[in-house]
Design a protein around this motif. Structure first.
Motif, PDB file in Angstrom:
ATOM      1  N   GLY A  69       0.796  -1.063   0.114  1.00 30.68           N
ATOM      2  CA  GLY A  69      -0.147   0.065   0.035  1.00 30.68           C
ATOM      3  C   GLY A  69       0.745   1.266   0.096  1.00 30.68           C
ATOM      4  O   GLY A  69       0.194   2.627  -0.296  1.00 30.68           O
ATOM      5  N   GLY A  70       1.973   1.126   0.256  1.00 32.30           N
ATOM      6  CA  GLY A  70       2.848   2.717   0.197  1.00 32.30           C
ATOM      7  C   GLY A  70       2.860   3.483   1.294  1.00 32.30           C
ATOM      8  O   GLY A  70       3.257   4.482   1.254  1.00 32.30           O
ATOM      9  N   GLY A  71       1.976   2.977   2.627  1.00 33.17           N
ATOM     10  CA  GLY A  71       2.014   3.993   3.648  1.00 33.17           C
ATOM     11  C   GLY A  71       2.984   3.524   4.719  1.00 33.17           C
ATOM     12  O   GLY A  71       4.016   3.457   4.384  1.00 33.17           O
ATOM     13  N   THR A  72       2.246   3.388   6.022  1.00 31.56           N
ATOM     14  CA  THR A  72       3.163   2.715   7.095  1.00 31.56           C
ATOM     15  C   THR A  72       3.031   1.255   6.833  1.00 31.56           C
ATOM     16  O   THR A  72       2.116   0.804   7.060  1.00 31.56           O
ATOM     17  N   ILE A  73       4.363   0.519   6.909  1.00 32.17           N
ATOM     18  CA  ILE A  73       4.409  -0.720   7.140  1.00 32.17           C
ATOM     19  C   ILE A  73       5.272  -1.177   8.354  1.00 32.17           C
ATOM     20  O   ILE A  73       6.315  -0.408   8.449  1.00 32.17           O
ATOM     21  N   GLY A  74       4.957  -2.394   8.639  1.00 34.02           N
ATOM     22  CA  GLY A  74       5.803  -3.008   9.638  1.00 34.02           C
ATOM     23  C   GLY A  74       6.918  -3.786   9.092  1.00 34.02           C
ATOM     24  O   GLY A  74       6.613  -4.767   8.362  1.00 34.02           O
ATOM     25  N   VAL A  75       8.127  -3.812   9.272  1.00 34.90           N
ATOM     26  CA  VAL A  75       9.240  -4.746   8.769  1.00 34.90           C
ATOM     27  C   VAL A  75       9.705  -5.237  10.191  1.00 34.90           C
ATOM     28  O   VAL A  75      10.474  -4.662  10.682  1.00 34.90           O
ATOM     29  N   ILE A  76       9.392  -6.743   9.977  1.00 32.58           N
ATOM     30  CA  ILE A  76       9.757  -7.381  11.375  1.00 32.58           C
ATOM     31  C   ILE A  76      10.796  -8.499  11.193  1.00 32.58           C
ATOM     32  O   ILE A  76      10.785  -9.160   9.996  1.00 32.58           O
ATOM     33  N   PHE A  77      11.576  -8.772  12.065  1.00 31.50           N
ATOM     34  CA  PHE A  77      12.533 -10.033  12.066  1.00 31.50           C
ATOM     35  C   PHE A  77      13.527 -10.021  11.034  1.00 31.50           C
ATOM     36  O   PHE A  77      13.914 -11.094  10.674  1.00 31.50           O
ATOM     37  N   PRO A  78      13.984  -8.921  10.462  1.00 33.54           N
ATOM     38  CA  PRO A  78      15.285  -9.128   9.560  1.00 33.54           C
ATOM     39  C   PRO A  78      16.421  -9.752  10.241  1.00 33.54           C
ATOM     40  O   PRO A  78      16.592  -9.528  11.530  1.00 33.54           O
ATOM     41  N   ILE A  79      17.319 -10.450   9.385  1.00 31.79           N
ATOM     42  CA  ILE A  79      18.657 -10.715  10.002  1.00 31.79           C
ATOM     43  C   ILE A  79      19.348  -9.706   9.929  1.00 31.79           C
ATOM     44  O   ILE A  79      19.264  -8.704   9.151  1.00 31.79           O
ATOM     45  N   LEU A  80      20.479  -9.735  10.728  1.00 32.55           N
ATOM     46  CA  LEU A  80      21.605  -8.366  10.861  1.00 32.55           C
ATOM     47  C   LEU A  80      22.720  -8.845   9.896  1.00 32.55           C
ATOM     48  O   LEU A  80      23.445  -9.329  10.255  1.00 32.55           O
ATOM     49  N   SER A  81      22.670  -8.178   8.603  1.00 31.32           N
ATOM     50  CA  SER A  81      23.317  -8.594   7.608  1.00 31.32           C
ATOM     51  C   SER A  81      23.394  -7.394   6.472  1.00 31.32           C
ATOM     52  O   SER A  81      22.507  -7.186   5.984  1.00 31.32           O
ATOM     53  N   ARG A  82      24.557  -6.723   6.192  1.00 29.63           N
ATOM     54  CA  ARG A  82      24.816  -5.963   5.148  1.00 29.63           C
ATOM     55  C   ARG A  82      24.461  -6.760   3.930  1.00 29.63           C
ATOM     56  O   ARG A  82      23.891  -6.342   2.834  1.00 29.63           O
ATOM     57  N   THR A 123       0.816  -0.894  13.232  1.00 30.17           N
ATOM     58  CA  THR A 123       0.295  -1.023  11.795  1.00 30.17           C
ATOM     59  C   THR A 123      -0.216  -2.443  11.414  1.00 30.17           C
ATOM     60  O   THR A 123       0.173  -3.234  12.100  1.00 30.17           O
ATOM     61  N   LYS A 124      -1.285  -2.223  10.611  1.00 32.22           N
ATOM     62  CA  LYS A 124      -1.856  -3.719  10.065  1.00 32.22           C
ATOM     63  C   LYS A 124      -1.325  -3.999   9.053  1.00 32.22           C
ATOM     64  O   LYS A 124      -1.368  -5.229   8.240  1.00 32.22           O
ATOM     65  N   ASP A 125      -0.433  -3.402   8.339  1.00 31.24           N
ATOM     66  CA  ASP A 125       0.288  -3.777   7.104  1.00 31.24           C
ATOM     67  C   ASP A 125       1.834  -4.442   7.345  1.00 31.24           C
ATOM     68  O   ASP A 125       2.754  -3.530   7.794  1.00 31.24           O
ATOM     69  N   VAL A 126       1.839  -5.635   7.172  1.00 23.76           N
ATOM     70  CA  VAL A 126       3.262  -6.067   7.677  1.00 23.76           C
ATOM     71  C   VAL A 126       4.074  -7.077   6.737  1.00 23.76           C
ATOM     72  O   VAL A 126       3.510  -7.756   5.986  1.00 23.76           O
ATOM     73  N   LEU A 127       5.426  -6.712   6.599  1.00 23.45           N
ATOM     74  CA  LEU A 127       6.145  -7.464   5.787  1.00 23.45           C
ATOM     75  C   LEU A 127       7.284  -8.247   6.669  1.00 23.45           C
ATOM     76  O   LEU A 127       7.951  -7.666   7.619  1.00 23.45           O
ATOM     77  N   THR A 128       6.923  -9.620   6.954  1.00 24.64           N
ATOM     78  CA  THR A 128       7.707 -10.304   7.781  1.00 24.64           C
ATOM     79  C   THR A 128       8.971 -10.900   7.220  1.00 24.64           C
ATOM     80  O   THR A 128       8.933 -11.643   6.262  1.00 24.64           O
ATOM     81  N   CYS A 129      10.134 -10.623   7.694  1.00 26.78           N
ATOM     82  CA  CYS A 129      11.516 -10.964   6.900  1.00 26.78           C
ATOM     83  C   CYS A 129      12.029 -12.095   7.537  1.00 26.78           C
ATOM     84  O   CYS A 129      13.319 -12.438   7.153  1.00 26.78           O
ATOM     85  N   ASP A 130      11.651 -12.648   8.510  1.00 23.26           N
ATOM     86  CA  ASP A 130      12.517 -14.048   9.017  1.00 23.26           C
ATOM     87  C   ASP A 130      12.155 -15.128   7.707  1.00 23.26           C
ATOM     88  O   ASP A 130      11.494 -15.110   6.971  1.00 23.26           O
ATOM     89  N   ILE A 131      13.153 -16.065   7.971  1.00 21.32           N
ATOM     90  CA  ILE A 131      13.342 -16.989   7.042  1.00 21.32           C
ATOM     91  C   ILE A 131      12.939 -18.191   7.179  1.00 21.32           C
ATOM     92  O   ILE A 131      12.104 -18.784   6.572  1.00 21.32           O
ATOM     93  N   HIS A 132      13.335 -19.169   8.387  1.00 19.06           N
ATOM     94  CA  HIS A 132      12.757 -20.251   8.763  1.00 19.06           C
ATOM     95  C   HIS A 132      11.475 -20.271   9.521  1.00 19.06           C
ATOM     96  O   HIS A 132      10.801 -21.555   9.494  1.00 19.06           O
ATOM     97  N   THR A 133      11.133 -19.161  10.223  1.00 21.94           N
ATOM     98  CA  THR A 133       9.950 -19.240  10.791  1.00 21.94           C
ATOM     99  C   THR A 133       8.827 -18.390  10.110  1.00 21.94           C
ATOM    100  O   THR A 133       7.878 -18.042  10.678  1.00 21.94           O
ATOM    101  N   ARG A 134       8.950 -18.213   8.823  1.00 18.56           N
ATOM    102  CA  ARG A 134       8.102 -17.055   8.283  1.00 18.56           C
ATOM    103  C   ARG A 134       6.864 -17.626   8.221  1.00 18.56           C
ATOM    104  O   ARG A 134       5.988 -16.731   8.310  1.00 18.56           O
ATOM    105  N   GLU A 135       6.462 -18.775   8.000  1.00 17.46           N
ATOM    106  CA  GLU A 135       5.155 -19.435   8.066  1.00 17.46           C
ATOM    107  C   GLU A 135       4.210 -19.148   9.348  1.00 17.46           C
ATOM    108  O   GLU A 135       3.088 -18.862   9.319  1.00 17.46           O
ATOM    109  N   ARG A 136       5.021 -19.258  10.417  1.00 17.26           N
ATOM    110  CA  ARG A 136       4.327 -19.107  11.662  1.00 17.26           C
ATOM    111  C   ARG A 136       4.136 -17.685  11.632  1.00 17.26           C
ATOM    112  O   ARG A 136       2.968 -17.476  12.398  1.00 17.26           O
ATOM    113  N   SER A 137       5.014 -16.774  11.588  1.00 21.24           N
ATOM    114  CA  SER A 137       4.636 -15.230  11.527  1.00 21.24           C
ATOM    115  C   SER A 137       3.632 -14.889  10.780  1.00 21.24           C
ATOM    116  O   SER A 137       2.777 -14.317  11.112  1.00 21.24           O
TER     117      SER A 137
END
Length: 396
Positions: free
Chosen positions: A77-90, A191-205
């Motif tokens: 949607g281009g508004g406010t989004i939640g970006v959750i659980f990214p790994i710490l890696s450049r 926010t209700k719009d979320v991008l979950t960035c976890d890898i192996h637990t993404r389906e649970r999230s």
């Protein structure tokens, strides 16, 4: 004559791979050239493995920051989004985050703590305990995090990822708010719009977010799952498994890997008469005991392999037989008894005491980890690995 060497893993040098190269032919030519140069022969059930990087490079599976931004804006949607659980890696996340930020007005960045999903430390567990914080229930604002823990730099990279990610977002033109929580539901207070960035637990999230009132929920595997502007994509993994290519592009996880491994297998059979197994490998699945980092930042160890690599090892423990079943024997008598046991073992040893302590992991995970350790990630110049004798046992 009895062979005196068991499993051997060797790196095979090959030309630098470019987009459009006939990779299957290059792999086969390189392995056969190495065999001739180093005076060894291929055997049935040898394994040829190619790193996912050269497969994706040959495919030209690259995408730009702008592609990520377009897809994120379209889906969230281009508004406010939640970006959750990214790994710490450049390498793994910085360019992805830049694209995400360009596709929205504001990011509420929610970091897991004290470590990310694959073990990169944000703050030490000792500091967490000394502060009386419960990471399973406590939510921290950026201000509270700084008050309690100050600046924390990654053990190996020296980067303060809290500041680094925050700066990336603002430099890309979005507002940023940073919080710390290990509960996916926390983000729904922002926010209700979320991008979950976890890898192996993404389906649970994703499931938890959808069950608790989220509006739009996507994972990194949903971003660039189709092509944007004719550029790269991955229908199965999206941005998962991607790596930084340039300051404005990423190399994605390769596609169509099964066609590639079958091609290599057929070419080897046609040219040598040997039936070998082939796989594409990415990160291995192992943990560094010092840094506590679990290597597997890819969505899987192997995105493509020949059917002979399916399943798990079916092995018995030699020391168990020697110390228990045949403890009265020694020398040739012991060798003969153990050889007979191996030859008579069943096809499924689950529950058999003689198999306890063997590793019940997928063959592709074990072999891929061996290949990743052999090739390394630097300048060895061996993106092809030949493994010989992996399926041998004491009787061969």
């Amino acid at each position: 004559m009895e062979r005196k060497i068991g499993t051997v893993s060797m790196g095979i040098r090959c030309p630098i791979i470019r987009q459009g190269d006939d990779l299957a032919k290059i792999v086969v030519d390189s392995v056969l050239a190495a065999a001739e140069s180093e005076h060894f022969e291929l055997r049935d059930r040898d394994i040829i493995a190619a790193t996912e990087s050269i497969v994706a490079r040959a495919q030209g599976n690259y995408a730009k920051v702008e592609d990520i931004a377009i897809d994120v804006k379209d889906k969230l949607g281009g508004g406010t989004i939640g970006v959750i659980f990214p790994i710490l890696s450049r390498n793994r996340f910085s360019i992805c985050l830049k694209g995400i930020a360009k596709g929205c007005k504001k990011i509420v960045l929610m970091l897991s703590y004290p470590r990310d999903e694959v073990g990169n430390e944000l703050v030490s567990l000792d500091k967490i305990e000394q502060a009386g914080i419960n990471p399973y229930s406590d939510v921290l604002t950026l201000e509270k995090y700084r008050e309690l823990f100050g600046e924390n730099k990654h053990t190996f990279t020296g980067v303060d990822y809290v500041k680094y990610y925050g700066d990336l977002i603002t430099e890309a033109g979005a507002e940023v708010e940073i919080i710390f929580s290990n509960n996916p539901k926390t983000i729904l207070e922002y926010t209700k719009d979320v991008l979950t960035c976890d890898i192996h637990t993404r389906e649970r999230s994703k499931r938890i977010l959808k069950e608790n009132g989220a509006n739009r929920v996507y994972g990194l595997d949903d971003i660039l799952s189709t092509s944007i502007n004719g550029n790269g994509f991955n229908e199965d993994y999206g941005l998962l498994g991607s790596n930084k290519s340039t300051e404005d592009s990423v190399k994605l996880f390769p596609r169509d890997c099964f066609a590639f491994v079958e091609d290599v297998q057929k070419q080897i059979l046609d040219r040598t008469g040997k039936y070998i197994e082939v796989m594409v490998y990415g990160d291995g699945a192992f943990k560094d005991p010092m840094g506590k980092i679990w290597e597997l930042a890819d969505p899987c160890v192997s995105p493509g392999y020949t059917p002979g690599l399916e399943g798990t090892p079916n092995e018995i423990k030699l020391k168990y037989l020697a110390d228990n079943d045949f403890k009265e024997l020694s020398g040739e008598d012991l060798k003969a008894a153990i050889t007979k046991s191996i030859k008579e073992k069943g096809n499924n040893l689950v529950g058999n005491m003689a198999s306890q302590g063997t590793t019940p992991r997928q063959l592709t995970d074990l072999i891929g980890s061996l290949c990743d350790l052999t090739s390394g990630s630097g300048d060895k110049g061996t993106p092809i690995i030949l493994v010989q004798g992996y399926f041998d046992n004491f009787t061969n």
